[in-house]
Design a protein around this motif. Structure first.
Motif, PDB file in Angstrom:
ATOM      1  N   ALA A   1      55.002 -20.850  43.277  1.00 34.45           N
ATOM      2  CA  ALA A   1      55.708 -20.802  44.658  1.00 34.45           C
ATOM      3  C   ALA A   1      54.868 -21.105  45.698  1.00 34.45           C
ATOM      4  CB  ALA A   1      56.188 -19.419  44.805  1.00 34.45           C
ATOM      5  N   GLY A   2      53.306 -21.400  45.482  1.00 35.52           N
ATOM      6  CA  GLY A   2      52.487 -21.659  46.642  1.00 35.52           C
ATOM      7  C   GLY A   2      52.140 -20.544  47.545  1.00 35.52           C
ATOM      8  N   LEU A   3      52.272 -19.387  46.911  1.00 40.13           N
ATOM      9  CA  LEU A   3      51.891 -18.209  47.484  1.00 40.13           C
ATOM     10  C   LEU A   3      50.700 -17.258  46.795  1.00 40.13           C
ATOM     11  CD1 LEU A   3      55.585 -16.892  47.935  1.00 40.13           C
ATOM     12  CD2 LEU A   3      54.167 -17.916  49.633  1.00 40.13           C
ATOM     13  N   THR A   4      50.166 -16.487  47.555  1.00 39.81           N
ATOM     14  CA  THR A   4      49.240 -15.594  46.931  1.00 39.81           C
ATOM     15  C   THR A   4      49.884 -14.288  46.208  1.00 39.81           C
ATOM     16  OG1 THR A   4      48.975 -14.042  48.811  1.00 39.81           O
ATOM     17  CG2 THR A   4      47.197 -15.966  48.623  1.00 39.81           C
ATOM     18  N   PRO A   5      49.360 -13.685  45.428  1.00 38.96           N
ATOM     19  CA  PRO A   5      50.174 -12.484  44.791  1.00 38.96           C
ATOM     20  C   PRO A   5      50.542 -11.472  45.905  1.00 38.96           C
ATOM     21  CG  PRO A   5      48.273 -13.051  43.317  1.00 38.96           C
ATOM     22  CD  PRO A   5      48.309 -14.110  44.376  1.00 38.96           C
ATOM     23  N   GLU A   6      49.690 -11.283  46.933  1.00 41.38           N
ATOM     24  CA  GLU A   6      50.041 -10.436  48.021  1.00 41.38           C
ATOM     25  C   GLU A   6      51.322 -10.773  48.819  1.00 41.38           C
ATOM     26  OE1 GLU A   6      45.423 -10.078  47.109  1.00 41.38           O
ATOM     27  OE2 GLU A   6      47.165 -11.670  47.193  1.00 41.38           O
ATOM     28  N   GLU A   7      51.220 -12.264  48.983  1.00 39.71           N
ATOM     29  CA  GLU A   7      52.351 -12.803  49.866  1.00 39.71           C
ATOM     30  C   GLU A   7      53.568 -12.635  49.199  1.00 39.71           C
ATOM     31  OE1 GLU A   7      49.801 -16.093  52.540  1.00 39.71           O
ATOM     32  OE2 GLU A   7      50.568 -16.688  50.594  1.00 39.71           O
TER      33      GLU A   7
ATOM     34  N   TYR B   1      72.434  -7.205  38.413  1.00 41.73           N
ATOM     35  CA  TYR B   1      72.222  -8.407  38.755  1.00 41.73           C
ATOM     36  C   TYR B   1      72.395  -8.243  40.312  1.00 41.73           C
ATOM     37  CZ  TYR B   1      73.208 -10.224  34.016  1.00 41.73           C
ATOM     38  OH  TYR B   1      73.067 -10.585  32.799  1.00 41.73           O
ATOM     39  N   LEU B   2      71.202  -8.677  40.925  1.00 36.40           N
ATOM     40  CA  LEU B   2      70.959  -8.518  42.444  1.00 36.40           C
ATOM     41  C   LEU B   2      70.969  -9.773  43.292  1.00 36.40           C
ATOM     42  CD1 LEU B   2      67.940  -6.065  42.231  1.00 36.40           C
ATOM     43  CD2 LEU B   2      70.337  -5.416  42.294  1.00 36.40           C
ATOM     44  N   GLY B   3      71.761  -9.664  44.226  1.00 37.51           N
ATOM     45  CA  GLY B   3      71.602 -10.688  45.380  1.00 37.51           C
ATOM     46  C   GLY B   3      70.617 -10.335  46.349  1.00 37.51           C
ATOM     47  N   GLY B   4      69.910 -11.435  46.890  1.00 42.94           N
ATOM     48  CA  GLY B   4      69.168 -10.996  48.258  1.00 42.94           C
ATOM     49  C   GLY B   4      67.687 -11.541  48.041  1.00 42.94           C
ATOM     50  N   LEU B   5      67.510 -12.280  46.763  1.00 49.03           N
ATOM     51  CA  LEU B   5      66.080 -12.564  46.509  1.00 49.03           C
ATOM     52  C   LEU B   5      65.713 -13.816  47.515  1.00 49.03           C
ATOM     53  CD1 LEU B   5      63.435 -12.333  44.672  1.00 49.03           C
ATOM     54  CD2 LEU B   5      64.477 -14.276  43.365  1.00 49.03           C
ATOM     55  N   ASP B   6      64.543 -13.585  48.154  1.00 51.33           N
ATOM     56  CA  ASP B   6      64.052 -14.680  49.170  1.00 51.33           C
ATOM     57  C   ASP B   6      64.090 -16.066  48.104  1.00 51.33           C
ATOM     58  OD1 ASP B   6      62.390 -16.754  50.450  1.00 51.33           O
ATOM     59  OD2 ASP B   6      61.962 -14.880  51.716  1.00 51.33           O
ATOM     60  N   PRO B   7      64.632 -17.203  48.611  1.00 49.29           N
ATOM     61  CA  PRO B   7      64.581 -18.481  47.946  1.00 49.29           C
ATOM     62  C   PRO B   7      63.236 -18.883  47.505  1.00 49.29           C
ATOM     63  CG  PRO B   7      66.197 -18.550  49.662  1.00 49.29           C
ATOM     64  CD  PRO B   7      65.328 -17.212  50.011  1.00 49.29           C
ATOM     65  N   ARG B   8      62.183 -18.682  48.263  1.00 50.52           N
ATOM     66  CA  ARG B   8      60.888 -18.881  47.917  1.00 50.52           C
ATOM     67  C   ARG B   8      60.391 -18.457  46.768  1.00 50.52           C
ATOM     68  NH1 ARG B   8      58.460 -17.582  53.764  1.00 50.52           N
ATOM     69  NH2 ARG B   8      60.077 -16.104  53.663  1.00 50.52           N
ATOM     70  N   LEU B   9      61.045 -17.272  46.191  1.00 52.94           N
ATOM     71  CA  LEU B   9      60.407 -16.660  44.889  1.00 52.94           C
ATOM     72  C   LEU B   9      61.280 -16.984  43.787  1.00 52.94           C
ATOM     73  CD1 LEU B   9      60.002 -12.712  46.538  1.00 52.94           C
ATOM     74  CD2 LEU B   9      58.565 -14.966  46.727  1.00 52.94           C
ATOM     75  N   ALA B  10      62.168 -17.973  44.041  1.00 54.52           N
ATOM     76  CA  ALA B  10      63.042 -18.165  42.891  1.00 54.52           C
ATOM     77  C   ALA B  10      62.109 -18.871  41.737  1.00 54.52           C
ATOM     78  CB  ALA B  10      64.275 -18.902  43.273  1.00 54.52           C
ATOM     79  N   THR B  11      62.295 -18.515  40.864  1.00 52.01           N
ATOM     80  CA  THR B  11      61.519 -19.081  39.452  1.00 52.01           C
ATOM     81  C   THR B  11      62.348 -19.479  38.110  1.00 52.01           C
ATOM     82  OG1 THR B  11      59.547 -17.870  40.241  1.00 52.01           O
ATOM     83  CG2 THR B  11      59.390 -18.790  38.020  1.00 52.01           C
TER      84      THR B  11
END
Length: 222
Positions: free
Chosen positions: A114-120, A143-153
């Motif tokens: 995702a181009g992020l550090t683990p902390e981010e 099944y949850l809605g609300g995940l930041d799209p940057r975290l989608a994997t």
């Protein structure tokens, strides 16, 4: 039988069940709230035996001896046309999580993807406000809605044979908590001690459609 009203398609599942569904697409909370309201209304019908709300769909099981498929489909279509919604009520359930470590061994890999550090990555995950769209897959699995799209994997190409209950996971555009130990193709990012399903309790599942969750960073193991 196929009946379409607005963007809702109704089709038979055998002789005594109807599937009401939408085309594949992004999660839509407003539409899901209409599904919950329709499920409540359908449950009150005398001929209905069971209603199973899902993600972007709902299945209605009914007594085919008391009402024909076409007639039930017309009733459900009329319910949908009412455009009623069901509010998400109740307090937010906090889920303490130890991120990373052995129980979250995919955190570094999917953070880098995702181009992020683990902390981010963890900060964004814990910042979200999540709503249970549906239960399924296994008892108590939300099944949850609300995940930041940057975290989608994307899910793993090879599922793990064992993922322990309580493991916090990400698959596609969703995050969840493994409610029972079983195989899974979702990525492991942490672990919680919160039990999402306890068969000994009057209400075994911790959450239901419309419940709100927030993940709390208890620790981060790098």
């Amino acid at each position: 039988m196929n009946l379409k009203t607005e963007d809702l398609l109704l089709s038979n599942l055998g002789e005594s069940a109807i599937l009401c569904q939408f085309p594949e697409g992004a999660l839509d909370l407003e539409r899901q709230r209409r599904i919950w309201a329709m499920a409540d209304s359908a449950s009150a019908l005398p001929a209905v035996k069971e209603v199973i709300p899902g993600m972007n769909n709902v299945v209605v099981v009914f007594d085919a001896l008391s009402v024909a498929n076409e007639a039930m489909a017309e009733i459900l279509a009329a319910m949908w046309a009412e455009k009623r919604i069901k509010d998400c009520t109740g307090s937010t359930i906090e889920i303490p999580v130890v991120y990373g470590g052995r129980e979250g061994e995919d955190l570094h890999e999917i953070s880098a993807r995702a181009g992020l550090t683990p902390e981010e990555f963890v900060s964004l995950h814990a910042r979200g406000e999540y709503i249970v769209y549906a239960l399924g897959s296994q008892p108590g699995f939300a099944y949850l809605g609300g995940l930041d799209p940057r975290l989608a994997t994307p899910r793993r190409s090879v599922p793990r044979q064992r993922v322990d209950a309580g493991t916090v996971i990400i698959g596609g555009a969703q995050t969840a908590v493994q409610s029972k130990t079983s195989p899974s193709g979702w990525h492991m990012i942490g672990k919680t001690d919160v039990d999402f399903f306890d068969a000994s309790k009057p209400a075994p599942a911790l959450v239901s459609p419309g419940s709100r969750l927030r993940f709390i960073v208890k620790d981060l193991i790098l």
